[in-house]
Design an enzyme around this catalytic site. Structure first.
Site, mmCIF file in Angstrom:
data_model
loop_
_atom_site.group_PDB
_atom_site.id
_atom_site.type_symbol
_atom_site.label_atom_id
_atom_site.label_comp_id
_atom_site.label_asym_id
_atom_site.label_seq_id
_atom_site.Cartn_x
_atom_site.Cartn_y
_atom_site.Cartn_z
ATOM 1 N N LYS A 192 0.843 -1.211 0.000
ATOM 2 C CA LYS A 192 0.000 0.000 0.000
ATOM 3 C C LYS A 192 0.872 1.252 0.000
ATOM 4 O O LYS A 192 0.633 2.188 -0.766
ATOM 5 C CB LYS A 192 -0.893 -0.003 1.248
ATOM 6 C CG LYS A 192 -1.563 1.332 1.525
ATOM 7 C CD LYS A 192 -2.421 1.316 2.777
ATOM 8 C CE LYS A 192 -1.693 1.562 4.060
ATOM 9 N NZ LYS A 192 -1.450 2.961 4.415
ATOM 10 N N ASN A 193 1.886 1.265 0.872
ATOM 11 C CA ASN A 193 2.643 2.507 1.050
ATOM 12 C C ASN A 193 3.647 2.786 -0.070
ATOM 13 O O ASN A 193 4.322 3.808 -0.059
ATOM 14 C CB ASN A 193 3.337 2.521 2.416
ATOM 15 C CG ASN A 193 2.318 2.717 3.538
ATOM 16 O OD1 ASN A 193 1.156 3.047 3.268
ATOM 17 N ND2 ASN A 193 2.727 2.503 4.773
ATOM 18 N N ARG B 143 -4.274 10.579 4.521
ATOM 19 C CA ARG B 143 -3.166 11.512 4.658
ATOM 20 C C ARG B 143 -2.260 11.563 3.425
ATOM 21 O O ARG B 143 -1.827 12.635 3.003
ATOM 22 C CB ARG B 143 -2.360 11.111 5.892
ATOM 23 C CG ARG B 143 -1.204 12.007 6.168
ATOM 24 C CD ARG B 143 -0.455 11.594 7.417
ATOM 25 N NE ARG B 143 0.854 12.197 7.433
ATOM 26 C CZ ARG B 143 1.123 13.407 7.862
ATOM 27 N NH1 ARG B 143 0.144 14.173 8.328
ATOM 28 N NH2 ARG B 143 2.338 13.904 7.831
ATOM 29 N N CYS C 286 -5.068 8.149 9.703
ATOM 30 C CA CYS C 286 -5.197 7.394 10.951
ATOM 31 C C CYS C 286 -4.948 8.297 12.154
ATOM 32 O O CYS C 286 -4.089 9.181 12.119
ATOM 33 C CB CYS C 286 -4.174 6.264 10.983
ATOM 34 S SG CYS C 286 -4.627 4.833 10.012
ATOM 35 N N ARG D 250 0.792 14.353 13.527
ATOM 36 C CA ARG D 250 1.191 14.182 12.129
ATOM 37 C C ARG D 250 1.143 15.483 11.319
ATOM 38 O O ARG D 250 0.336 15.645 10.394
ATOM 39 C CB ARG D 250 0.346 13.097 11.465
ATOM 40 C CG ARG D 250 0.412 11.798 12.220
ATOM 41 C CD ARG D 250 -0.281 10.682 11.496
ATOM 42 N NE ARG D 250 0.516 10.148 10.414
ATOM 43 C CZ ARG D 250 0.062 9.240 9.556
ATOM 44 N NH1 ARG D 250 -1.164 8.803 9.647
ATOM 45 N NH2 ARG D 250 0.839 8.775 8.609
ATOM 46 N N PRO D 251 2.034 16.426 11.656
ATOM 47 C CA PRO D 251 2.059 17.692 10.919
ATOM 48 C C PRO D 251 2.661 17.550 9.519
ATOM 49 O O PRO D 251 3.171 16.489 9.165
ATOM 50 C CB PRO D 251 2.967 18.570 11.794
ATOM 51 C CG PRO D 251 3.844 17.606 12.523
ATOM 52 C CD PRO D 251 3.065 16.341 12.680
ATOM 53 N N ASP E 83 4.745 20.230 8.423
ATOM 54 C CA ASP E 83 5.702 21.335 8.393
ATOM 55 C C ASP E 83 6.970 20.998 7.592
ATOM 56 O O ASP E 83 7.516 21.841 6.884
ATOM 57 C CB ASP E 83 6.067 21.765 9.821
ATOM 58 C CG ASP E 83 6.581 20.600 10.670
ATOM 59 O OD1 ASP E 83 6.092 19.472 10.501
ATOM 60 O OD2 ASP E 83 7.488 20.819 11.508
ATOM 61 N N ASP F 287 4.877 0.409 11.970
ATOM 62 C CA ASP F 287 3.669 -0.204 11.410
ATOM 63 C C ASP F 287 3.496 -1.668 11.834
ATOM 64 O O ASP F 287 2.498 -2.300 11.470
ATOM 65 C CB ASP F 287 3.674 -0.107 9.873
ATOM 66 C CG ASP F 287 3.440 1.318 9.397
ATOM 67 O OD1 ASP F 287 3.075 2.166 10.224
ATOM 68 O OD2 ASP F 287 3.628 1.579 8.196
ATOM 69 N N ARG G 140 -8.698 -0.578 4.461
ATOM 70 C CA ARG G 140 -7.791 0.422 3.882
ATOM 71 C C ARG G 140 -6.435 -0.205 3.548
ATOM 72 O O ARG G 140 -5.763 0.252 2.635
ATOM 73 C CB ARG G 140 -7.567 1.572 4.867
ATOM 74 C CG ARG G 140 -8.792 2.413 5.109
ATOM 75 C CD ARG G 140 -8.459 3.583 5.997
ATOM 76 N NE ARG G 140 -7.216 4.196 5.554
ATOM 77 C CZ ARG G 140 -6.405 4.895 6.322
ATOM 78 N NH1 ARG G 140 -6.691 5.090 7.589
ATOM 79 N NH2 ARG G 140 -5.300 5.420 5.842
HETATM 80 C C1 EPZ Z 1 4.411 6.836 6.424
HETATM 81 O O1 EPZ Z 1 3.678 7.884 7.043
HETATM 82 C C2 EPZ Z 1 3.463 5.685 6.285
HETATM 83 N N1 EPZ Z 1 2.342 6.065 5.445
HETATM 84 C C3 EPZ Z 1 2.995 5.253 7.667
HETATM 85 O O2 EPZ Z 1 2.177 4.111 7.510
HETATM 86 C C4 EPZ Z 1 4.206 4.887 8.510
HETATM 87 O O3 EPZ Z 1 3.780 4.586 9.824
HETATM 88 C C5 EPZ Z 1 5.186 6.047 8.562
HETATM 89 O O4 EPZ Z 1 5.533 6.463 7.205
HETATM 90 C C6 EPZ Z 1 6.481 5.729 9.292
HETATM 91 O O5 EPZ Z 1 7.107 4.646 8.678
HETATM 92 C C7 EPZ Z 1 2.446 5.979 4.122
HETATM 93 O O6 EPZ Z 1 3.483 5.649 3.564
HETATM 94 C C8 EPZ Z 1 1.227 6.258 3.315
HETATM 95 P P1 EPZ Z 1 6.550 10.222 8.423
HETATM 96 P P2 EPZ Z 1 4.235 9.360 7.019
HETATM 97 O O7 EPZ Z 1 6.497 11.448 7.593
HETATM 98 O O8 EPZ Z 1 5.006 9.529 5.757
HETATM 99 C C9 EPZ Z 1 6.734 13.525 11.913
HETATM 100 C C10 EPZ Z 1 0.242 2.817 7.833
HETATM 101 O O9 EPZ Z 1 -0.286 2.271 8.832
HETATM 102 N N2 EPZ Z 1 6.566 14.569 10.887
HETATM 103 O O10 EPZ Z 1 7.753 9.330 8.264
HETATM 104 O O11 EPZ Z 1 3.126 10.264 7.300
HETATM 105 C C11 EPZ Z 1 5.494 12.681 12.102
HETATM 106 O O12 EPZ Z 1 4.536 13.325 12.911
HETATM 107 C C12 EPZ Z 1 0.791 4.218 7.895
HETATM 108 O O13 EPZ Z 1 0.329 2.262 6.728
HETATM 109 C C13 EPZ Z 1 6.691 15.884 11.247
HETATM 110 O O14 EPZ Z 1 6.944 16.221 12.415
HETATM 111 O O15 EPZ Z 1 5.245 9.334 8.252
HETATM 112 C C14 EPZ Z 1 6.071 11.432 12.713
HETATM 113 O O16 EPZ Z 1 6.263 11.621 14.086
HETATM 114 C C15 EPZ Z 1 0.481 4.918 9.172
HETATM 115 N N3 EPZ Z 1 6.510 16.847 10.279
HETATM 116 C C16 EPZ Z 1 7.439 11.313 12.038
HETATM 117 O O17 EPZ Z 1 7.728 12.618 11.511
HETATM 118 C C17 EPZ Z 1 6.240 16.533 8.991
HETATM 119 O O18 EPZ Z 1 6.086 17.440 8.165
HETATM 120 C C18 EPZ Z 1 7.495 10.329 10.881
HETATM 121 O O19 EPZ Z 1 6.451 10.620 9.956
HETATM 122 C C19 EPZ Z 1 6.133 15.178 8.630
HETATM 123 C C20 EPZ Z 1 6.300 14.203 9.597
#
Ligand code: EPZ
Length: 429
Positions: free
Chosen positions: A22-23, A102, A126, A131-132, A134, A316, A408
């Site tokens: 999916k991802n 998202r 989710c 999950r910002p 920024d 995950d 999903r």
């Molecule tokens: C991806 O989410 C995956 N989603 C998530 O899978 C997965 O848990 C996650 O990566 C971590 O491996 C998809 O690929 C569609 P991040 P993503 O940006 O990209 C913080 C599932 O169950 N952050 O790596 O949104 C954030 O809050 C899903 O399939 C900021 O602070 O994750 C988190 O604490 C859920 N600012 C950390 O970074 C930002 O602008 C990692 O988030 C972006 C992120």
């Protein structure tokens, strides 16, 4: 709303085919916005999130044809999508669509890179933390975009096109890396992404972008270098297998006992999870078909695990591991470092009789001899499937309510498990 009924106690034995990830599928579909030509994606899983993204892309004017099944295709074979973003008729991604998923926010990158403008609603997804976005905005600003937040929308423009830049992420972010990578392919000059995410799904997207004519090196390492090109062209790409789905079924087998072949799974994509499963007492064998997981006789050993970006133990799979540890012979510790609120499954696992204490980022799980079935409900995708794992081993009947999240991210979950001997059925309505 559909529910899933499970009667626990059966060992899992047989073969489970692993679907496309999916991802990876989601950002690959989004990458189709970067070119006027058709991008053909094979092995796309049939999931609610994929269907939702099809609607979102359709709103931008993207044509998506889903090739029908050919005779001889395996029933689980993923679908082939022909995606054509020849005419982008709208660069706005509205709240009603983006708030449901998202990852759809990521359309901002190709729209900005190719059309030089985008207006995208702030995302939903989710409920696992704040999950910002920024860092995504920071990356696009570095590439020369002007960005404002207006009425819940991120409004971005780059009238003369994006320009290559050096981007340094203060923390590893999968979404930030996807967005920076896609945007940089059409930027003028060189972009360097430092502290990039190394997740296999990033590498898969980079491989596809390279087939489309992008100049990318270093994907899969913390330093990715992109040489911008004027335009990208069509390509054909197969989505890599879902390491989280494979890890989830591996945990399920470790939980119930039995012997299951995860066909199509690639061990190098989930080595950290396989190591933890071995420590927990499962027998893992790698063969030509994929990964074979077995647990016969011996109990489950407790483990201490901390989630981390790839190649660390994936967030995950954290909920699924916790479900497994509820029946371990001793005390386990699981620390979540990626999302601050990803423990929604704890209170639901307690309904099965699990003993779990939360202290900040760390859960302490005191294994019990037996779980008992119960009515449960989950609020995110991986939490939902952790309840399924618990139910498969619990005594008696479990009703998993609100399974929308499962649909999903898990293709035909109940079919795959019942084919291995689980008593599991979907109850519609
Ligand atoms: C991806 O989410 C995956 N989603 C998530 O899978 C997965 O848990 C996650 O990566 C971590 O491996 C998809 O690929 C569609 P991040 P993503 O940006 O990209 C913080 C599932 O169950 N952050 O790596 O949104 C954030 O809050 C899903 O399939 C900021 O602070 O994750 C988190 O604490 C859920 N600012 C950390 O970074 C930002 O602008 C990692 O988030 C972006 C992120």
């Amino acid at each position: 709303m559909d529910r899933i009924r499970i009667v626990g106690g059966a060992k899992l034995n047989g073969t489970i085919p692993i679907s496309g990830a999916k991802n990876a599928a989601l950002p690959l579909m989004i990458a189709a916005l970067l070119t006027e030509d058709t991008l053909i994606l094979d092995n796309v899983p049939r999931l609610a999130d994929v269907a939702q993204l099809q609607r979102i892309l359709g709103n931008h004017g993207v044509d998506i044809m889903s090739a029908g099944k050919r005779s001889g295709d395996h029933q689980y074979q993923g679908q082939t999508l022909h995606i054509s973003a020849k005419n982008i008729i709208d660069t706005t991604a509205p709240y009603e669509l983006v708030s449901k998923m998202r990852a759809s926010f990521w359309v901002i990158a190709p729209l900005l890179a190719r059309m030089h403008e985008a207006k995208v609603s702030l995302p939903g997804g989710c409920a696992i933390g704040t999950r910002p976005v920024d860092l995504l905005i920071m990356a696009l600003e570095k590439l020369g975009a002007t960005i404002a937040i207006d009425g819940g929308y991120v409004v971005a423009s780059a009238p003369g096109g994006l320009r290559g830049a050096e981007i340094e992420f203060p923390k590893v972010t999968v979404s930030g890396t996807h967005v920076a990578l896609m945007a940089a392919t059409l930027a003028k000059g060189t972009t360097i992404i430092n502290n990039a995410a190394c997740e296999p799904e990033i590498t898969d997207v980079a491989d596809c972008l390279i087939k489309m004519g992008a100049k990318i090196s270093g994907a899969g390492t913390p330093r990715i270098v992109i040489e911008g090109v004027d335009q990208l062209h069509g390509a054909r790409h197969t989505v890599l297998p879902d390491r989280i789905e494979a890890g989830t079924y591996a945990m399920a087998v470790a939980m119930t006992g039995g012997d299951v072949q995860l066909s199509g799974a690639r061990p190098e994509l989930l080595q950290s999870a396989l190591d933890v499963l071995t420590e927990a007492g499962a027998t893992i064998t790698v063969n030509n078909e994929g990964i074979r997981v077995a647990r016969n006789g011996a109990g489950i050993n407790p483990v201490t695990v901390t989630t981390a970006p790839f190649p660390g133990f994936p967030t995950d799979l954290q909920a699924q591991l916790m479900a497994l540890m509820t029946c371990a012979k001793g005390v386990s510790h699981i620390t979540e470092t990626i999302f601050e609120n990803r423990f929604m499954h704890v209170q639901e696992l307690a309904r099965f009789g699990a003993r779990i204490q939360l202290d900040g980022e760390t859960a302490t799980i005191d294994g019990v001899a037996k779980l008992r079935g119960a009515p449960v409900m989950a609020t995110d995708l991986r939490a939902s499937v952790s309840l399924v794992i618990a139910a498969l081993a619990a005594e008696g009947e479990t009703m998993v309510n609100r399974i929308y999240h499962l649909d999903r991210g898990f293709e035909r979950l109940e079919d795959k498990l019942s084919a291995c001997g689980a008593t599991i059925e979907r109850i519609s309505g």
